[in-house]
Design a protein around this motif. Structure first.
Motif, PDB file in Angstrom:
ATOM      1  N   GLY A  46      33.504  43.219  40.788  1.00  0.00           N
ATOM      2  CA  GLY A  46      32.136  43.720  40.524  1.00  0.00           C
ATOM      3  C   GLY A  46      31.968  44.974  39.642  1.00  0.00           C
ATOM      4  O   GLY A  46      31.164  45.669  40.148  1.00  0.00           O
TER       5      GLY A  46
ATOM      6  N   ALA B 268      37.622  43.124  36.155  1.00  0.00           N
ATOM      7  CA  ALA B 268      36.435  43.749  36.374  1.00  0.00           C
ATOM      8  C   ALA B 268      35.546  42.681  37.117  1.00  0.00           C
ATOM      9  O   ALA B 268      34.534  43.012  38.102  1.00  0.00           O
ATOM     10  CB  ALA B 268      35.793  44.345  35.127  1.00  0.00           C
ATOM     11  N   LYS B 269      35.617  41.487  36.390  1.00  0.00           N
ATOM     12  CA  LYS B 269      34.563  40.560  37.168  1.00  0.00           C
ATOM     13  C   LYS B 269      35.087  40.318  38.550  1.00  0.00           C
ATOM     14  O   LYS B 269      34.002  39.996  39.526  1.00  0.00           O
ATOM     15  CB  LYS B 269      34.514  39.064  36.194  1.00  0.00           C
ATOM     16  CG  LYS B 269      34.140  39.225  35.091  1.00  0.00           C
ATOM     17  CD  LYS B 269      34.095  37.914  34.188  1.00  0.00           C
ATOM     18  CE  LYS B 269      33.325  37.947  32.976  1.00  0.00           C
ATOM     19  NZ  LYS B 269      33.545  36.723  32.238  1.00  0.00           N
TER      20      LYS B 269
ATOM     21  N   GLU C 122      39.083  42.383  31.581  1.00  0.00           N
ATOM     22  CA  GLU C 122      37.780  41.741  32.023  1.00  0.00           C
ATOM     23  C   GLU C 122      37.696  40.767  33.261  1.00  0.00           C
ATOM     24  O   GLU C 122      36.798  41.113  34.234  1.00  0.00           O
ATOM     25  CB  GLU C 122      37.171  40.696  30.621  1.00  0.00           C
ATOM     26  CG  GLU C 122      35.914  40.211  30.865  1.00  0.00           C
ATOM     27  CD  GLU C 122      35.599  39.471  29.561  1.00  0.00           C
ATOM     28  OE1 GLU C 122      34.365  39.488  28.867  1.00  0.00           O
ATOM     29  OE2 GLU C 122      36.311  38.579  29.369  1.00  0.00           O
ATOM     30  N   ALA C 123      38.837  40.190  33.564  1.00  0.00           N
ATOM     31  CA  ALA C 123      39.003  39.435  34.645  1.00  0.00           C
ATOM     32  C   ALA C 123      39.030  40.124  35.723  1.00  0.00           C
ATOM     33  O   ALA C 123      38.480  40.087  36.823  1.00  0.00           O
ATOM     34  CB  ALA C 123      40.058  38.755  34.483  1.00  0.00           C
TER      35      ALA C 123
ATOM     36  N   GLU D 183      41.141  40.284  27.955  1.00  0.00           N
ATOM     37  CA  GLU D 183      40.757  39.368  29.024  1.00  0.00           C
ATOM     38  C   GLU D 183      41.359  39.583  30.409  1.00  0.00           C
ATOM     39  O   GLU D 183      40.714  39.351  31.537  1.00  0.00           O
ATOM     40  CB  GLU D 183      41.441  38.014  28.525  1.00  0.00           C
ATOM     41  CG  GLU D 183      40.884  37.222  27.313  1.00  0.00           C
ATOM     42  CD  GLU D 183      41.127  37.747  26.031  1.00  0.00           C
ATOM     43  OE1 GLU D 183      40.372  37.828  25.047  1.00  0.00           O
ATOM     44  OE2 GLU D 183      42.383  38.654  26.093  1.00  0.00           O
TER      45      GLU D 183
END
Length: 201
Positions: A136, A132-133, A129-130, A126
């Motif tokens: 971008g 990366a989000k 993923e966070a 997580e």
């Protein structure tokens, strides 16, 4: 066998970056100037694509070399080690380098490596993923040891780059964009817009 290695449509230049001490060992066969070099072949939309990959990951003393490679890379894999918190903390610095020195359209994927060492994990999925989000980036966890998701990471980024070629974001006639036509390419007829002037090499 040689014909299969020559029947590719594009060569795409990649760079692997990150403070991982060569933990990224995805493909590499030999060492040039202490930068590991290798190649992979992937197929995207029926096109055979050769990925020319340079790995400078973790070699802090060669960051000046790394910067020179950013400028000619269409793809970048930003790698950290899920068992080492420090490699995750340093991602921001590596990403700042990439944003500063790479082409603005370079496709960047964040890679959490060593997914096979779940028992030693200190960086959660997580968290990766966070990050990366927030920046971008594409994101995937991989294992260089078991090859889990390694092929998928290259195919996903190559697909994104190929889509940028098709939409005209990348100019294949501009070597600085990190993409060249391969010997099997159809010359771009009906596939890639031909610029008014081409600086073909």
């Amino acid at each position: 066998m040689s014909s299969s290695f020559n029947n590719y449509d594009y060569i795409i230049k990649y760079i692997i970056i990150g403070d991982t001490g060569r933990a990224s060992k995805f493909v590499f066969k030999r060492v040039i100037l202490r930068v590991e070099f290798g190649a992979r072949f992937v197929t995207v939309a029926g096109k055979q694509i050769k990925l020319q990959i340079w790995d400078t990951a973790g070699q802090e003393s060669f960051r000046s070399i790394t910067r020179s490679y950013y400028r000619g890379a269409a793809g970048a894999l930003l790698v950290y080690d899920i068992t080492r918190r420090d490699t995750f903390k340093h991602l921001t610095t590596w990403l700042e380098d990439a944003r500063q020195h790479a082409n603005v359209n370079t496709t960047i994927m964040l890679i959490g490596n060593k997914s096979d060492l779940e028992a030693k994990r200190v960086v959660s999925y997580e968290e990766g993923e966070a990050f990366a989000k927030a920046h971008g980036l594409f994101f995937m966890e991989t294992s260089a040891k078991t090859s889990a998701n390694v092929e998928e990471a290259f195919v996903a980024t190559a697909t994104n780059i190929y889509e940028k070629i098709q939409s005209g974001v990348f100019d294949i006639h501009n070597e600085a964009h990190g993409i060249k036509l391969g010997p099997h390419h159809d010359g771009g007829r009906g596939v890639i817009p031909t610029p008014g002037e081409t600086g073909c090499c």
